[in-house]
Motif scaffolding. Structure first.
Motif, mmCIF file in Angstrom:
data_model
loop_
_atom_site.group_PDB
_atom_site.id
_atom_site.type_symbol
_atom_site.label_atom_id
_atom_site.label_comp_id
_atom_site.label_asym_id
_atom_site.label_seq_id
_atom_site.Cartn_x
_atom_site.Cartn_y
_atom_site.Cartn_z
ATOM 1 N N LYS A 60 0.831 -1.186 -0.131
ATOM 2 C CA LYS A 60 0.101 -0.010 0.098
ATOM 3 C C LYS A 60 0.860 1.122 -0.210
ATOM 4 O O LYS A 60 1.737 1.433 0.895
ATOM 5 C CB LYS A 60 -0.876 0.138 1.375
ATOM 6 N N SER A 61 0.658 2.134 -0.819
ATOM 7 C CA SER A 61 1.353 3.399 -0.923
ATOM 8 C C SER A 61 0.629 4.429 -0.503
ATOM 9 O O SER A 61 -0.807 4.752 -0.651
ATOM 10 C CB SER A 61 2.004 3.612 -2.626
ATOM 11 N N GLY A 62 1.085 5.496 0.154
ATOM 12 C CA GLY A 62 0.464 6.589 0.734
ATOM 13 C C GLY A 62 1.323 7.843 1.216
ATOM 14 O O GLY A 62 2.463 7.499 1.451
ATOM 15 N N SER A 63 0.509 8.808 1.522
ATOM 16 C CA SER A 63 0.683 10.102 2.301
ATOM 17 C C SER A 63 1.838 10.841 1.639
ATOM 18 O O SER A 63 2.694 11.449 2.197
ATOM 19 C CB SER A 63 1.614 9.527 3.651
ATOM 20 N N VAL A 64 1.907 10.884 0.288
ATOM 21 C CA VAL A 64 2.629 12.166 -0.563
ATOM 22 C C VAL A 64 1.629 13.342 -0.437
ATOM 23 O O VAL A 64 0.108 13.291 -0.560
ATOM 24 C CB VAL A 64 3.239 11.743 -1.803
ATOM 25 N N LYS A 65 2.246 14.669 -0.688
ATOM 26 C CA LYS A 65 1.163 15.724 -0.558
ATOM 27 C C LYS A 65 0.277 15.609 -1.773
ATOM 28 O O LYS A 65 -1.011 15.926 -1.783
ATOM 29 C CB LYS A 65 2.391 17.114 -0.893
ATOM 30 N N GLU A 66 0.884 15.296 -2.895
ATOM 31 C CA GLU A 66 0.136 15.262 -4.146
ATOM 32 C C GLU A 66 -0.158 13.833 -4.515
ATOM 33 O O GLU A 66 0.663 12.921 -5.191
ATOM 34 C CB GLU A 66 0.735 16.168 -5.228
ATOM 35 N N VAL A 67 -1.285 13.371 -4.299
ATOM 36 C CA VAL A 67 -1.731 12.019 -4.537
ATOM 37 C C VAL A 67 -1.757 11.799 -6.129
ATOM 38 O O VAL A 67 -1.651 10.675 -6.511
ATOM 39 C CB VAL A 67 -3.087 11.729 -3.960
ATOM 40 N N SER A 68 -1.873 12.843 -6.763
ATOM 41 C CA SER A 68 -1.862 12.551 -8.287
ATOM 42 C C SER A 68 -0.729 12.305 -8.828
ATOM 43 O O SER A 68 -0.542 12.217 -10.101
ATOM 44 C CB SER A 68 -2.478 13.810 -8.869
ATOM 45 N N ASP A 69 0.527 12.282 -8.070
ATOM 46 C CA ASP A 69 1.900 12.082 -8.654
ATOM 47 C C ASP A 69 1.960 10.511 -8.603
ATOM 48 O O ASP A 69 3.046 10.192 -9.395
ATOM 49 C CB ASP A 69 3.002 12.887 -7.820
ATOM 50 N N TYR A 70 1.158 9.864 -8.340
ATOM 51 C CA TYR A 70 1.550 8.275 -8.185
ATOM 52 C C TYR A 70 0.209 7.503 -7.837
ATOM 53 O O TYR A 70 -0.752 8.160 -7.459
ATOM 54 C CB TYR A 70 2.585 7.803 -7.030
ATOM 55 N N SER A 71 0.131 6.398 -8.392
ATOM 56 C CA SER A 71 -0.954 5.507 -8.001
ATOM 57 C C SER A 71 -1.217 5.041 -6.722
ATOM 58 O O SER A 71 -0.035 4.371 -6.089
ATOM 59 C CB SER A 71 -1.148 4.271 -8.862
ATOM 60 N N ASN A 72 -2.028 5.619 -5.524
ATOM 61 C CA ASN A 72 -2.143 4.997 -4.598
ATOM 62 C C ASN A 72 -2.966 3.878 -4.144
ATOM 63 O O ASN A 72 -3.364 3.732 -3.169
ATOM 64 C CB ASN A 72 -2.691 6.092 -3.539
ATOM 65 N N ARG A 98 7.903 21.297 -12.136
ATOM 66 C CA ARG A 98 9.190 21.418 -11.641
ATOM 67 C C ARG A 98 8.793 21.231 -10.068
ATOM 68 O O ARG A 98 8.433 22.164 -9.096
ATOM 69 C CB ARG A 98 10.061 22.632 -11.905
ATOM 70 N N GLU A 99 8.950 19.694 -9.311
ATOM 71 C CA GLU A 99 8.539 19.618 -8.020
ATOM 72 C C GLU A 99 9.700 19.178 -7.005
ATOM 73 O O GLU A 99 9.549 19.125 -5.757
ATOM 74 C CB GLU A 99 7.497 18.426 -7.730
ATOM 75 N N GLY A 100 10.821 18.927 -7.662
ATOM 76 C CA GLY A 100 11.941 18.382 -6.827
ATOM 77 C C GLY A 100 11.666 17.074 -6.309
ATOM 78 O O GLY A 100 10.649 16.234 -6.897
ATOM 79 N N LEU A 101 12.374 16.508 -5.269
ATOM 80 C CA LEU A 101 11.898 15.144 -4.752
ATOM 81 C C LEU A 101 10.730 15.005 -3.971
ATOM 82 O O LEU A 101 10.399 16.046 -3.345
ATOM 83 C CB LEU A 101 13.288 14.703 -3.964
ATOM 84 N N GLU A 102 9.934 14.155 -4.165
ATOM 85 C CA GLU A 102 8.766 13.669 -3.730
ATOM 86 C C GLU A 102 9.019 12.356 -2.815
ATOM 87 O O GLU A 102 9.460 11.489 -3.386
ATOM 88 C CB GLU A 102 7.725 13.956 -4.661
ATOM 89 N N PHE A 103 8.421 12.318 -1.553
ATOM 90 C CA PHE A 103 8.447 10.884 -0.834
ATOM 91 C C PHE A 103 7.122 10.495 -0.543
ATOM 92 O O PHE A 103 6.290 11.474 -0.293
ATOM 93 C CB PHE A 103 9.488 11.374 0.336
ATOM 94 N N PHE A 104 6.905 9.388 -0.346
ATOM 95 C CA PHE A 104 5.612 8.773 0.085
ATOM 96 C C PHE A 104 6.164 7.356 0.609
ATOM 97 O O PHE A 104 7.111 6.722 0.460
ATOM 98 C CB PHE A 104 4.690 8.529 -0.731
ATOM 99 N N ASN A 105 5.183 6.998 1.795
ATOM 100 C CA ASN A 105 5.408 5.642 2.516
ATOM 101 C C ASN A 105 5.094 4.297 1.610
ATOM 102 O O ASN A 105 3.902 4.531 0.963
ATOM 103 C CB ASN A 105 4.892 5.709 3.734
ATOM 104 N N LEU A 106 5.557 3.325 1.907
ATOM 105 C CA LEU A 106 4.936 1.990 1.494
ATOM 106 C C LEU A 106 4.787 1.180 2.586
ATOM 107 O O LEU A 106 5.486 1.287 3.389
ATOM 108 C CB LEU A 106 6.016 1.293 0.372
ATOM 109 N N THR A 107 3.763 0.404 2.747
ATOM 110 C CA THR A 107 3.293 -0.553 3.775
ATOM 111 C C THR A 107 3.074 -1.891 3.326
ATOM 112 O O THR A 107 2.189 -2.112 2.560
ATOM 113 C CB THR A 107 2.187 0.281 4.574
ATOM 114 N N LEU A 108 3.782 -2.735 3.883
ATOM 115 C CA LEU A 108 3.430 -4.325 3.612
ATOM 116 C C LEU A 108 2.504 -4.830 4.555
ATOM 117 O O LEU A 108 2.540 -4.625 5.721
ATOM 118 C CB LEU A 108 4.743 -5.199 3.521
ATOM 119 N N SER A 109 1.360 -5.714 4.041
ATOM 120 C CA SER A 109 0.627 -6.367 4.649
ATOM 121 C C SER A 109 0.313 -7.692 4.253
ATOM 122 O O SER A 109 0.778 -7.954 3.036
ATOM 123 C CB SER A 109 -0.790 -5.644 4.989
ATOM 124 N N LEU A 110 -0.053 -8.686 5.055
ATOM 125 C CA LEU A 110 -0.486 -10.102 4.578
ATOM 126 C C LEU A 110 -2.098 -10.104 4.588
ATOM 127 O O LEU A 110 -2.474 -9.785 5.343
ATOM 128 C CB LEU A 110 0.453 -10.909 5.597
#
Length: 139
Positions: A60-72, A98-110
């Motif tokens: 699961k990906s999430g928590s970047v400012k602009e969710v439109s930058d990646y598929s969440n 031009r946005e510079g580096l963007e970060f978001f979290n990845l979480t693994l689950s079972l």
């Protein structure tokens, strides 16, 4: 009272596996990156043991400012019997900003079936993904 001549009661055979696997599933790294222009970030999920049954891990990906930058959306990877490495693809949406580096979290689950087998989340089960901005500023 005379001893019983009836055989002892037996339980019907279980349809569930009788042994627990006792191994872990985790990311192979704590950070991943991809260039915005490439359109995806490749994430590797590994298992420390081999199961004889299929099970599912979810990224699961999430928590970047602009969710439109990646598929969440959650990306599921299915480990078939004998598999120990799977790849999840996180879609990155290129733009002309031009946005510079963007970060978001990845979480693994079972999935519940994996947990019932005794498969656990290893370390790391959370990671950081980085989108490298490749847009050129036009002057």
């Amino acid at each position: 009272k005379p001893p019983s001549t009836k055989p002892p009661a037996t339980r019907p055979p279980s349809t569930r596996p009788t042994s627990r696997y006792g191994f872990s599933v985790m990311f192979n790294d704590s950070s991943y990156s991809g260039a915005e222009e490439d359109g995806l970030i490749i994430v590797t999920v590994v298992a420390t043991g081999v199961a004889s049954l299929s099970y599912t891990a979810s990224v699961k990906s999430g928590s970047v400012k602009e969710v439109s930058d990646y598929s969440n959306e959650t990306v599921e990877v299915v480990f078939e019997p004998g598999e120990t490495v799977k790849t999840a693809l996180i879609v990155v949406n290129p733009d002309c900003l031009r946005e510079g580096l963007e970060f978001f979290n990845l979480t693994l689950s079972l999935d519940p079936a994996a947990l019932a087998l005794g498969i656990t989340l290893g370390n790391p089960s959370e990671a950081v993904a980085k989108i490298e901005d490749t847009d050129i500023t036009v002057q």
